[in-house]
Scaffold this motif. Structure first.
Motif, mmCIF file in Angstrom:
data_model
loop_
_atom_site.group_PDB
_atom_site.id
_atom_site.type_symbol
_atom_site.label_atom_id
_atom_site.label_comp_id
_atom_site.label_asym_id
_atom_site.label_seq_id
_atom_site.Cartn_x
_atom_site.Cartn_y
_atom_site.Cartn_z
ATOM 1 N N THR A 1 0.837 -1.198 0.000
ATOM 2 C CA THR A 1 0.000 0.000 0.000
ATOM 3 C C THR A 1 0.874 1.251 0.000
ATOM 4 N N GLU A 2 0.264 2.373 -0.307
ATOM 5 C CA GLU A 2 1.010 3.625 -0.289
ATOM 6 C C GLU A 2 1.533 3.956 1.111
ATOM 7 N N PRO A 3 0.721 3.788 2.174
ATOM 8 C CA PRO A 3 1.261 4.061 3.521
ATOM 9 C C PRO A 3 2.450 3.160 3.870
ATOM 10 N N TYR A 4 2.430 1.897 3.436
ATOM 11 C CA TYR A 4 3.535 0.971 3.698
ATOM 12 C C TYR A 4 4.820 1.486 3.051
ATOM 13 N N ILE A 5 4.726 1.896 1.767
ATOM 14 C CA ILE A 5 5.892 2.396 1.040
ATOM 15 C C ILE A 5 6.340 3.756 1.586
ATOM 16 N N SER A 6 5.414 4.659 1.787
ATOM 17 C CA SER A 6 5.787 6.006 2.226
ATOM 18 C C SER A 6 6.315 6.015 3.651
ATOM 19 N N GLY A 7 5.852 5.088 4.481
ATOM 20 C CA GLY A 7 6.367 4.999 5.844
ATOM 21 C C GLY A 7 7.847 4.660 5.854
ATOM 22 N N MET A 8 8.242 3.715 5.023
ATOM 23 C CA MET A 8 9.663 3.383 4.907
ATOM 24 C C MET A 8 10.429 4.537 4.269
ATOM 25 N N ARG A 9 9.864 5.076 3.225
ATOM 26 C CA ARG A 9 10.512 6.160 2.473
ATOM 27 C C ARG A 9 10.863 7.344 3.364
ATOM 28 N N ASP A 10 9.963 7.709 4.250
ATOM 29 C CA ASP A 10 10.149 8.939 5.011
ATOM 30 C C ASP A 10 11.086 8.799 6.202
ATOM 31 N N THR A 11 11.594 7.591 6.452
ATOM 32 C CA THR A 11 12.708 7.461 7.406
ATOM 33 C C THR A 11 13.985 8.036 6.797
ATOM 34 N N MET A 12 13.986 8.282 5.482
ATOM 35 C CA MET A 12 15.166 8.766 4.761
ATOM 36 C C MET A 12 14.975 10.196 4.256
ATOM 37 N N GLU A 13 14.197 10.981 4.958
ATOM 38 C CA GLU A 13 13.926 12.345 4.499
ATOM 39 C C GLU A 13 15.206 13.154 4.311
ATOM 40 N N HIS A 14 16.226 12.866 5.133
ATOM 41 C CA HIS A 14 17.493 13.590 5.020
ATOM 42 C C HIS A 14 18.164 13.359 3.666
ATOM 43 N N ARG A 15 17.862 12.214 3.026
ATOM 44 C CA ARG A 15 18.453 11.932 1.717
ATOM 45 C C ARG A 15 17.742 12.696 0.598
ATOM 46 N N GLY A 16 16.560 13.185 0.874
ATOM 47 C CA GLY A 16 15.800 13.871 -0.160
ATOM 48 C C GLY A 16 14.815 14.864 0.402
ATOM 49 N N PRO A 17 15.281 16.044 0.801
ATOM 50 C CA PRO A 17 14.379 17.033 1.391
ATOM 51 C C PRO A 17 13.579 17.828 0.360
ATOM 52 N N ASP A 18 13.846 17.617 -0.940
ATOM 53 C CA ASP A 18 13.228 18.452 -1.974
ATOM 54 C C ASP A 18 11.918 17.891 -2.529
ATOM 55 N N GLY A 19 11.485 16.759 -2.014
ATOM 56 C CA GLY A 19 10.227 16.199 -2.497
ATOM 57 C C GLY A 19 10.146 14.714 -2.248
ATOM 58 N N ALA A 20 8.945 14.160 -2.405
ATOM 59 C CA ALA A 20 8.731 12.737 -2.174
ATOM 60 C C ALA A 20 7.677 12.217 -3.137
ATOM 61 N N GLY A 21 7.851 10.955 -3.543
ATOM 62 C CA GLY A 21 6.880 10.341 -4.434
ATOM 63 C C GLY A 21 6.652 8.886 -4.082
ATOM 64 N N VAL A 22 5.522 8.355 -4.535
ATOM 65 C CA VAL A 22 5.203 6.952 -4.292
ATOM 66 C C VAL A 22 4.378 6.434 -5.456
ATOM 67 N N TRP A 23 4.600 5.177 -5.805
ATOM 68 C CA TRP A 23 3.790 4.500 -6.819
ATOM 69 C C TRP A 23 3.535 3.081 -6.349
ATOM 70 N N VAL A 24 2.272 2.645 -6.495
ATOM 71 C CA VAL A 24 1.887 1.271 -6.176
ATOM 72 C C VAL A 24 1.069 0.726 -7.336
ATOM 73 N N SER A 25 1.380 -0.483 -7.767
ATOM 74 C CA SER A 25 0.668 -1.089 -8.886
ATOM 75 C C SER A 25 -0.793 -1.336 -8.522
ATOM 76 N N GLU A 26 -1.637 -1.419 -9.533
ATOM 77 C CA GLU A 26 -3.059 -1.604 -9.299
ATOM 78 C C GLU A 26 -3.363 -2.886 -8.538
ATOM 79 N N ASN A 27 -2.584 -3.928 -8.783
ATOM 80 C CA ASN A 27 -2.839 -5.203 -8.097
ATOM 81 C C ASN A 27 -2.166 -5.270 -6.722
ATOM 82 N N LYS A 28 -1.508 -4.179 -6.315
ATOM 83 C CA LYS A 28 -0.866 -4.058 -4.996
ATOM 84 C C LYS A 28 0.227 -5.111 -4.772
ATOM 85 N N LYS A 29 0.880 -5.488 -5.883
ATOM 86 C CA LYS A 29 1.978 -6.454 -5.812
ATOM 87 C C LYS A 29 3.348 -5.771 -5.816
#
Length: 634
Positions: free
Chosen positions: A18-46
């Motif tokens: 899910t998007e929260p699953y991906i973004s939760g991990m992603r945002d532990t690394m905010e220091h690596r990318g303070p200029d923006g954030a993105g997420v993509w999840v396939s329709e089948n959630k695989k």
């Protein structure tokens, strides 16, 4: 330069991404990318990708990631830089097959290059990178780490899924990811100050080795391949004169520095006042209309084990009309930084140079620079360490026609003298066992020292084991592939595969990205590395002069006083600081750790404390702090 993460859920698993699953991990690394954030999840959630952006090339919103091609059949999340992206774009544009939505994004070049050439596109990329690619048509995920290992990429397979990220802390955000010590990796850490790929200190979490890709399919099949090894691309310079070799060195290095000037944000240079960083300043300054910014770190005073080199750095900056910024550190700076250092490292990088690397990165970022060139790699490629000279002589001495029975007798004598845990004993033992003397440029404890240090349980577990097993695959590749199987080439090849990607480059990546700054490494451009490994060892070691051929190449480019002064190296006065406030902290922490865990023999820890064995205490202290932060405090 960014932070990436993602996951693939296997068909046998009911786990949905899910998007929260991906973004939760992603945002532990905010220091690596303070200029923006993105997420993509396939329709089948695989499948899902996350991205934190540090905008360097093409600052427009059209270059945000994760990025797809026009029909969404290919998705990419990418950390790093492709320095030759403009040339590859021209090649792709000439085909007339692809629609472009950005003006000059190197990420979009990856997207269309993969569509055109598949995974073989990575052979066209000149840069540093960790890449996640999803091919929706073939239902395949690809993970790729650059040839030298400048950028990290970690992954874990558990509970019906594979999860990857630029940092381990992102993987730990997954509630099903276990936290436990990989004890074999811990054993190797005590030797190498880091863990050999693919191991990490976390049981169940792996790191992709340098120059390697991983292919993952929805049925859970994982395939790994080493796509680049320097020995497959060397062209021996056995018939070239020293003058021709020096001209090639400067030509290749000039091109490498030029490529690493490409940026849409300000670029500077870390300047120590040594040959490598001074050469970077000289080459970077060529053709520049504005003064390059340089950044240097020293200490509050000169110490017995480390003398400030700031006056050398300042003289180089003045020579090339560079802007010069410096900072002097104290033991209080170190103490205040320690918790953040452990947090940023993810797994111990037991090199105290992490401290000045962090502060020089912060100094650059505070002064408006977002990219800096660094000097790592030169010493390994051109025989630059005094300790290497000693170990090379020891290895060459093994070729003398001395019967093995006398070498074994020498071991017996050392044992009777109580020197079983000494470095001479370790070197002689390796010779007797037909192993190389050199096990890496940053050895911390000998095998015998480790055996004494370990708890009874671990002592028994590793009774018949040595850390040579951690580097044996590298040893085997060296003997299978090297065009010149010299002792020096072994030393360089080992550090290209262990100390550089997993220690030196990780201290640059973790500390610089901790302040959202990108580090670029001209001496480790893969074409420059291939060239350097094509130079015969006898040329590099002529007259026993460290960096002989590199010094000859840069003479006239940088001042003679920089070339001819004794090498000191980028260091930290850890020994003196052990007798200051740091010492009390280390003693308290190590005693407590030895009592409450089952890794070390408390009495042997006390021996190290009483001897104030500076560097070794620092290595143990790093592990204890890491364990308390990442394993005990779940």
């Amino acid at each position: 330069m960014c932070g990436i993460n993602g996951a693939i859920s296997f068909n046998s698993s009911k786990f949905e991404i899910t998007e929260p699953y991906i973004s939760g991990m992603r945002d532990t690394m905010e220091h690596r990318g303070p200029d923006g954030a993105g997420v993509w999840v396939s329709e089948n959630k695989k499948v899902g990708f996350g991205h934190r952006r540090l905008a360097i090339i093409d600052l427009s919103t059209s270059a945000i990631q994760p990025m797809s091609n026009e029909d969404g059949s290919i998705w990419v999340t990418f950390n790093g830089e492709i320095y030759n992206h403009a040339d590859i774009r021209k090649e792709l544009e000439a085909l007339g097959k692809y629609k472009w939505k950005t003006n000059h994004s190197d990420t979009e070049v990856i997207v269309h290059a993969f569509a055109e050439w598949g995974i073989d596109c990575i052979h066209k990329f000149r840069g540093m990178f960790a890449i996640g690619i999803w091919d929706d048509k073939k239902k395949e995920m690809w993970l790729v780490r650059d040839r030298i290992g400048i950028k990290p990429l970690y992954y874990s397979i558990h509970d019906g899924r594979l999860v990857f990220a630029s940092e381990i802390k992102a993987l730990l955000k997954d509630p099903d990811q276990k936290r436990a010590v990989h004890e074999e990796a811990f054993y190797h850490y005590l030797s190498f100050l880091t863990t050999p790929a693919p191991q990490t200190l976390f049981d169940g979490i792996l790191k992709l080795p340098a120059g390697t890709w991983l292919k993952v399919t929805l049925d859970g099949k994982v395939e790994e391949k080493k796509y680049w090894d320097v020995w497959d691309y060397t062209k021996p310079m056995t018939n070239k004169s020293e003058e021709e070799i020096t001209q090639t060195i400067i030509s290749e290095l000039r091109e490498s520095v030029k490529l690493r000037k490409v940026s849409d944000v300000p670029v500077g240079i870390f300047l120590s006042g040594g040959i490598d960083s001074s050469t970077n300043v000289a080459l970077f300054s060529e053709g520049e209309t504005s003064n390059v910014k340089t950044f240097s770190i020293g200490y509050d005073r000169d110490y017995g084990t480390y003398k400030n080199e700031l006056h050398f750095a300042k003289s180089v900056a003045d020579k090339f009309n560079a802007q010069y910024f410096e900072q002097r550190l104290t033991v209080d700076d170190l103490l205040g930084f320690l918790p953040n250092m452990i947090h940023l490292q993810d797994e111990p990088i037991a090199d105290p140079v992490c401290v000045p690397v962090y502060f020089v990165s912060k100094l650059a970022r505070d002064n408006g620079v977002i990219v800096c060139q660094v000097g790592e790699g030169s010493d390994e490629l051109f025989w630059g360490y005094p300790t290497w000279k000693l170990k090379l002589r020891l290895q060459q001495a093994n070729a003398w026609p001395v019967p093995k029975v006398f070498k074994k007798a020498g071991l017996s004598v050392l044992r009777m003298m109580g020197k079983k845990d000494s470095w001479p004993y370790a070197a002689l033992q390796r010779v007797v066992e037909d192993k190389p003397v050199f096990w890496g440029g940053a050895e911390s404890f000998t095998e015998e020292q480790k055996k004494r240090l370990l708890s009874p349980r671990l002592k028994k577990k590793f009774a018949n084991y040595s850390s040579f097993e951690g580097i044996r695959p590298i040893w085997d590749r060296f003997h299978a592939k090297a065009w010149e199987k010299s002792d020096l080439n072994w030393m360089t090849y080992l550090d290209l595969n262990l100390r550089l990607p997993e220690l030196l480059l990780m201290r640059v990546d973790k500390m610089s990205m901790g302040v959202s700054l990108e580090g670029r490494v001209p001496f480790l451009d893969y074409k420059f590395v291939e060239m350097a490994m094509s130079i015969p060892s006898k040329v590099k070691t002529k007259n026993g002069d460290l960096k002989y051929i590199l010094k000859k190449a840069v003479r006239g480019l940088i001042p003679d006083e920089i070339i001819d002064r004794p090498k000191q190296g980028f260091g930290v006065p850890v020994y003196e600081w052990l007798f200051d406030k740091l010492g009390d902290e280390i003693r308290t922490e190590l005693r407590s750790f030895a009592r409450r865990t089952d890794f070390f023999e408390p009495d042997v820890i006390e021996e190290h404390i009483s001897k104030s064995s500076g560097a070794q205490l620092w290595y143990l202290y790093n592990f204890a702090l890491w364990h308390k932060t990442y394993i005990e405090m779940k």
